[in-house]
Design a protein around this motif. Structure first.
Motif, PDB file in Angstrom:
ATOM      1  N   ASP A  28      58.682  82.257  71.217  1.00 43.11           N
ATOM      2  CA  ASP A  28      59.725  83.204  71.597  1.00 43.11           C
ATOM      3  C   ASP A  28      60.248  82.950  73.006  1.00 43.11           C
ATOM      4  OD1 ASP A  28      59.356  84.387  69.156  1.00 43.11           O
ATOM      5  OD2 ASP A  28      58.162  86.050  69.919  1.00 43.11           O
ATOM      6  N   SER A  29      59.556  82.117  73.770  1.00 44.94           N
ATOM      7  CA  SER A  29      59.947  81.854  75.152  1.00 44.94           C
ATOM      8  C   SER A  29      60.943  80.715  75.278  1.00 44.94           C
ATOM      9  CB  SER A  29      58.708  81.524  75.988  1.00 44.94           C
ATOM     10  OG  SER A  29      57.817  82.605  75.997  1.00 44.94           O
ATOM     11  N   TYR A  30      61.237  80.053  74.178  1.00 42.67           N
ATOM     12  CA  TYR A  30      62.162  78.921  74.221  1.00 42.67           C
ATOM     13  C   TYR A  30      63.497  79.297  73.600  1.00 42.67           C
ATOM     14  CZ  TYR A  30      58.361  75.886  75.639  1.00 42.67           C
ATOM     15  OH  TYR A  30      57.330  75.301  76.333  1.00 42.67           O
ATOM     16  N   ARG A  31      64.567  78.905  74.267  1.00 37.64           N
ATOM     17  CA  ARG A  31      65.917  79.086  73.722  1.00 37.64           C
ATOM     18  C   ARG A  31      66.405  77.716  73.269  1.00 37.64           C
ATOM     19  NH1 ARG A  31      70.488  78.034  76.389  1.00 37.64           N
ATOM     20  NH2 ARG A  31      69.460  78.230  78.424  1.00 37.64           N
ATOM     21  N   VAL A  32      66.709  77.598  71.991  1.00 34.17           N
ATOM     22  CA  VAL A  32      67.176  76.334  71.434  1.00 34.17           C
ATOM     23  C   VAL A  32      68.656  76.186  71.764  1.00 34.17           C
ATOM     24  CG1 VAL A  32      67.493  74.975  69.341  1.00 34.17           C
ATOM     25  CG2 VAL A  32      65.473  76.440  69.579  1.00 34.17           C
ATOM     26  N   GLU A  33      68.974  75.147  72.532  1.00 35.16           N
ATOM     27  CA  GLU A  33      70.373  74.863  72.854  1.00 35.16           C
ATOM     28  C   GLU A  33      71.057  74.183  71.677  1.00 35.16           C
ATOM     29  OE1 GLU A  33      72.641  72.003  75.969  1.00 35.16           O
ATOM     30  OE2 GLU A  33      71.185  73.407  76.825  1.00 35.16           O
ATOM     31  N   ARG A  34      70.361  73.182  71.114  1.00 35.92           N
ATOM     32  CA  ARG A  34      70.894  72.551  69.900  1.00 35.92           C
ATOM     33  C   ARG A  34      69.800  71.736  69.225  1.00 35.92           C
ATOM     34  NH1 ARG A  34      73.443  68.795  73.762  1.00 35.92           N
ATOM     35  NH2 ARG A  34      72.772  66.709  73.204  1.00 35.92           N
ATOM     36  N   VAL A  35      69.963  71.528  67.935  1.00 36.33           N
ATOM     37  CA  VAL A  35      69.045  70.704  67.153  1.00 36.33           C
ATOM     38  C   VAL A  35      69.554  69.272  67.230  1.00 36.33           C
ATOM     39  CG1 VAL A  35      68.095  70.264  64.864  1.00 36.33           C
ATOM     40  CG2 VAL A  35      68.458  72.620  65.628  1.00 36.33           C
ATOM     41  N   LEU A  36      68.691  68.365  67.666  1.00 35.28           N
ATOM     42  CA  LEU A  36      69.078  66.969  67.782  1.00 35.28           C
ATOM     43  C   LEU A  36      68.871  66.211  66.480  1.00 35.28           C
ATOM     44  CD1 LEU A  36      67.425  66.296  71.255  1.00 35.28           C
ATOM     45  CD2 LEU A  36      69.819  66.846  70.789  1.00 35.28           C
ATOM     46  N   LYS A  37      67.816  66.575  65.753  1.00 36.76           N
ATOM     47  CA  LYS A  37      67.509  65.926  64.473  1.00 36.76           C
ATOM     48  C   LYS A  37      66.650  66.869  63.660  1.00 36.76           C
ATOM     49  CE  LYS A  37      65.036  62.020  62.494  1.00 36.76           C
ATOM     50  NZ  LYS A  37      64.090  60.934  62.762  1.00 36.76           N
ATOM     51  N   ARG A  38      66.891  66.897  62.348  1.00 34.49           N
ATOM     52  CA  ARG A  38      66.082  67.746  61.462  1.00 34.49           C
ATOM     53  C   ARG A  38      65.856  67.002  60.158  1.00 34.49           C
ATOM     54  NH1 ARG A  38      65.215  73.210  61.498  1.00 34.49           N
ATOM     55  NH2 ARG A  38      66.930  73.498  62.949  1.00 34.49           N
ATOM     56  N   PHE A  60      64.466  70.681  77.944  1.00 36.06           N
ATOM     57  CA  PHE A  60      63.340  69.894  77.460  1.00 36.06           C
ATOM     58  C   PHE A  60      63.633  69.487  76.025  1.00 36.06           C
ATOM     59  CE2 PHE A  60      61.485  72.959  80.460  1.00 36.06           C
ATOM     60  CZ  PHE A  60      60.910  72.086  81.371  1.00 36.06           C
ATOM     61  N   VAL A  61      63.038  68.381  75.605  1.00 39.66           N
ATOM     62  CA  VAL A  61      63.106  67.978  74.205  1.00 39.66           C
ATOM     63  C   VAL A  61      61.811  68.429  73.553  1.00 39.66           C
ATOM     64  CG1 VAL A  61      63.233  66.042  72.596  1.00 39.66           C
ATOM     65  CG2 VAL A  61      64.616  66.025  74.674  1.00 39.66           C
ATOM     66  N   ARG A  62      61.933  69.165  72.455  1.00 39.68           N
ATOM     67  CA  ARG A  62      60.756  69.675  71.737  1.00 39.68           C
ATOM     68  C   ARG A  62      60.782  69.136  70.333  1.00 39.68           C
ATOM     69  NH1 ARG A  62      59.871  76.054  70.599  1.00 39.68           N
ATOM     70  NH2 ARG A  62      61.811  75.768  69.453  1.00 39.68           N
ATOM     71  N   LYS A  63      59.661  68.540  69.908  1.00 34.21           N
ATOM     72  CA  LYS A  63      59.527  68.047  68.550  1.00 34.21           C
ATOM     73  C   LYS A  63      58.544  68.951  67.834  1.00 34.21           C
ATOM     74  CE  LYS A  63      59.821  63.776  67.231  1.00 34.21           C
ATOM     75  NZ  LYS A  63      60.714  63.592  66.163  1.00 34.21           N
ATOM     76  N   ARG A  64      58.975  69.484  66.712  1.00 37.59           N
ATOM     77  CA  ARG A  64      58.126  70.357  65.880  1.00 37.59           C
ATOM     78  C   ARG A  64      57.856  69.653  64.575  1.00 37.59           C
ATOM     79  NH1 ARG A  64      60.220  76.305  66.029  1.00 37.59           N
ATOM     80  NH2 ARG A  64      58.018  76.613  65.751  1.00 37.59           N
ATOM     81  N   ILE A  65      56.561  69.472  64.286  1.00 40.95           N
ATOM     82  CA  ILE A  65      56.172  68.760  63.059  1.00 40.95           C
ATOM     83  C   ILE A  65      55.510  69.737  62.124  1.00 40.95           C
ATOM     84  CG2 ILE A  65      54.721  66.914  62.146  1.00 40.95           C
ATOM     85  CD1 ILE A  65      54.981  65.558  64.891  1.00 40.95           C
TER      86      ILE A  65
END
Length: 65
Positions: A28-38, A60-65
Motif C-alpha cells: 500500500d506504500s507504493y504508487r504505481v506510475e506505470r506498468v512497464l511489462k506484464r 524505482f523499478v519493481r518486479k513482482r513474480i
C-alpha cells in the motif's frame, strides 16, 4: 557471562514470524506510475514509495513474480 541460548515455543515463533512479515507488507506504500511489462506470471512496474509524512521517493523499478 550468560551462555545460555533462549528457547521459544512454536506459538511464540509463529507469532513473531507473523509480526515480522506484517511489518514487511508495504504494497500500500507504493504508487504505481506505470506498468512497464506484464505477463501471466510477472509484472514490472515503475513505482514511487509514499512515506507516511506525505513524502515520496523514487522512481524505482519493481518486479513482482
Amino acid at each position: 557471562m550468560d551462555t545460555q541460548t533462549p528457547t521459544y515455543s512454536d506459538d511464540e515463533l509463529t507469532a513473531a514470524l507473523a509480526e515480522h512479515l506484517a511489518s514487511l507488507d508495504r504494497d500500500d506504500s507504493y504508487r504505481v506510475e506505470r506498468v512497464l511489462k506484464r505477463s501471466s506470471v510477472e509484472a514490472t512496474e515503475l513505482v514511487h514509495f509514499e512515506g507516511t509524512g506525505g513524502g515520496s521517493l523514487g522512481p524505482f523499478v519493481r518486479k513482482r513474480i
